[in-house]
Design an enzyme around this catalytic site. Sequence first.
Site, PDB file in Angstrom:
ATOM      1  N   GLY A 129       0.816  -1.212   0.000  1.00 17.40           N
ATOM      2  CA  GLY A 129       0.000   0.000   0.000  1.00 17.40           C
ATOM      3  C   GLY A 129       0.845   1.255   0.000  1.00 17.40           C
ATOM      4  O   GLY A 129       0.766   2.083   0.910  1.00 17.40           O
TER       5      GLY A 129
ATOM      6  N   SER B 230       2.006   3.214  -3.377  1.00 19.80           N
ATOM      7  CA  SER B 230       1.748   4.198  -4.437  1.00 19.80           C
ATOM      8  C   SER B 230       0.369   4.849  -4.325  1.00 19.80           C
ATOM      9  O   SER B 230      -0.594   4.235  -3.872  1.00 19.80           O
ATOM     10  CB  SER B 230       1.843   3.526  -5.805  1.00 19.80           C
ATOM     11  OG  SER B 230       3.138   3.027  -6.004  1.00 19.80           O
TER      12      SER B 230
ATOM     13  N   SER C 190      -1.442  -4.392  -6.636  1.00 19.55           N
ATOM     14  CA  SER C 190      -1.562  -5.712  -7.250  1.00 19.55           C
ATOM     15  C   SER C 190      -2.217  -6.680  -6.277  1.00 19.55           C
ATOM     16  O   SER C 190      -1.825  -6.774  -5.114  1.00 19.55           O
ATOM     17  CB  SER C 190      -0.186  -6.248  -7.644  1.00 19.55           C
ATOM     18  OG  SER C 190       0.346  -5.452  -8.669  1.00 19.55           O
TER      19      SER C 190
ATOM     20  N   GLU D  99      13.048  -6.077  -1.075  1.00 19.11           N
ATOM     21  CA  GLU D  99      12.429  -6.578  -2.297  1.00 19.11           C
ATOM     22  C   GLU D  99      13.303  -6.333  -3.519  1.00 19.11           C
ATOM     23  O   GLU D  99      12.916  -6.605  -4.625  1.00 19.11           O
ATOM     24  CB  GLU D  99      11.041  -5.944  -2.497  1.00 19.11           C
ATOM     25  CG  GLU D  99      11.077  -4.488  -2.863  1.00 19.11           C
ATOM     26  CD  GLU D  99       9.805  -4.047  -3.604  1.00 19.11           C
ATOM     27  OE1 GLU D  99       9.392  -4.777  -4.502  1.00 19.11           O
ATOM     28  OE2 GLU D  99       9.260  -2.995  -3.258  1.00 19.11           O
TER      29      GLU D  99
END
Lengths: 378, 364
Positions: A127, A129, A161, A245
């Site tokens: 959560g 962008s 996504s 990531e």
Amino acid sequence: MRFDTTVLSPAELDLRAAVREFLAAELPEDRIPALGMAAEHDPAFSRKLAAAGWVGMAIPPEYGGRGRSAVDRFIVTEELLSAGAPIGAHFVADRQTAPTLLSFGTEEQRKYFLPRISAGECWFSLGMSEPDAGSDLASVRTSAKRVDGGWSINGTKVWTSGAHLNHYFAVLCRTSPANGDRHAGLSQLIVDLGSPGVKVSPIPYLNGTHSFNEVLLDDVFVPDDMVLGEVGSGWAQVTSELAYERSGPDRFLSTFNLLRYFIAEHGAEYVDDAAARVVGTLSAHFWTIRQLSLAVARALDEGRAPAVEAALVKDLGTRFEQRVIELMRTVAETEVGPGEGSIFQRLLAEAILTGPTFTLRGGTTEVLRSIAARGLTR
Amino acid sequence: MSDDRSFVAEAATSILQDHSTPETVRRVEHRGWNEELWSVLAESGFTTISVPETAGGSGGDIADACVVIKAVGQFAAAVPVVETALLAGWALAAAGLELPIGPATTGVGQSADTTELRKTAQGWRLSGRLHRVPWAHQAERLVLIVPVDGVDHVVSVRAPELEILPGRNLAGETRDTVVFDDVPAEAVAPAPPGVSVEALRLRGALGRAVATAGALARVADLTVQYTAAREQFGRPLARFQAVQRHIVRIAERTQAAGMAADTAALNADPDPDFFDVAAAKIIAGESGSTAAAAAHQAHGAIGMTKEYELGQLTRRLWTWRDEFGSESYWSRLLGQQVVMDGASELWPRLSTGRVPHGSTRSQA
């Protein structure tokens, strides 16, 4: 800047053999492989993988995980991605949310979430962008106000996504005014995507599929025990989260199966010198970038903080993923349409339509280069 | 790195630091090599490293030789270490012959090369013509692999007695044409299995890939230093995003080339692996092109002068790309091999990076 060559230990090679055996048994020969982490959401597969001990590998046993090394996790991840396995359900929770919870979460949060993530049963979206906050994350406008027993959150997140499939997302939001320091006053709240006031709507992807979402948050109540880390420390948490990531196998293997199926479908007798050169060039790069990425995992296990190295690997790896598409295209000499033709042709169509995202997600090429340049010119 | 190898790296670097300064490199370029540096390296045994002591070498393995070669690249040193140790010395030792004192070189397998070895009443005689032989002019011995009745033989001839037509590479290092007509061979022995022109080329390619990685490391350092010191528009060049992009690109290419070359060198036990070396040479060549272009762009006009160190390195990057097989050559061979092995072998091979010593591995 340091990248050491890495020898895999006998135990690590055994792990790899076990994962290969598992995947050979689980994945039908004729299935169409996924292009990297943009894989099918397959809860049954995620649960089976978890039962084998290969989800939550970085989570300590006291929280239901396996307490394995970064290299072990690297090995499992690269096998899954090279096989194009359906990892969509658990991948983000496992890669990103779990380490964040381990670093910043409360004991209660760890006890609640980590065993579920390790079982492949608790799925997260990101959560970060927003319509007006892309690379410049500190400009998020989603905000949370103190209410009795927790926070009330309002705002809009985009490019989320899997929000239509997943259980939670960790929302970066403003909990107090910036007052001159825009990195201050930000926090991360764990939002249950099934809460009242959460509205998830699809943002159709370039290839026509539903992956992206817009998530509207309208007075969504978040109890105090769902604040992730310290109130006001969201910026530091998110930047360290992005480092996790950054440089794994998901940053160079997204288009691996293009090469594999090009070879499978064309065979030795068809491949001319030009195609052979492309196959050779791509093989050399896969082999090299994989070792750079593995070196970062080993460095993490040795207690180093390879932030600049990780940024370099991601930049190299993701641009390479795109180069694979272009070079395969030049030697395939074929017209492609979505979902049409052979496995190679389908993958090529899919890769062309989704490829631009490789150098956007997880920090754009431009942002990564700034991070790397700061480290290199210090 | 093992302790022994660290010691070799330190000692070789210290010699090169003293005897291959940018000024020295500039000064000796017209001669085509750095003779004084060669003597110092030879005294320390670094010019025959990896050649067994029983064959006149100073021992060690290929990975030991490669730390010296990497330093040779880093200091833009014009000395035939690759040719003497990895190529000529290896071929002689493998055939049970001794490596005589002094620099040695070998044919590199150019398509226009011709050689003929004949046994006569006066002994073995050699005729032929070889192109772009590295440092033939300086070499004491020329070592070749030549077939006689379908059987490869290792042949050593005294180089000073050969006709040499001088040539240079882009960095001013000698790359000569050698002509010989019925000259006596000094030593001849049948080549054991695995000792072939292809094997020489594979070793040469490893040597150039490793030297390229060394030169790239220096290019990366130089560019960081220069762009930090040089100011335009009131701030250092390194503060401009457009320039940072060059710095990052050079760093990426340097690390990629270093990783590929180190892995190929460390896995070369006892012999280099075809896949490893082909991949390392492809990555080195591409990296050399990309990094040289970025470094020149970041440096501006100063980089285009003979006075400044950058050109000593980039001219080597440009020339080493093509020596012992270009990216085009190796990618074609590698691609053919990969396709032949088939799709199911692709991932297992790509995921085999550095392997522990003594493990078996597919050889092409």
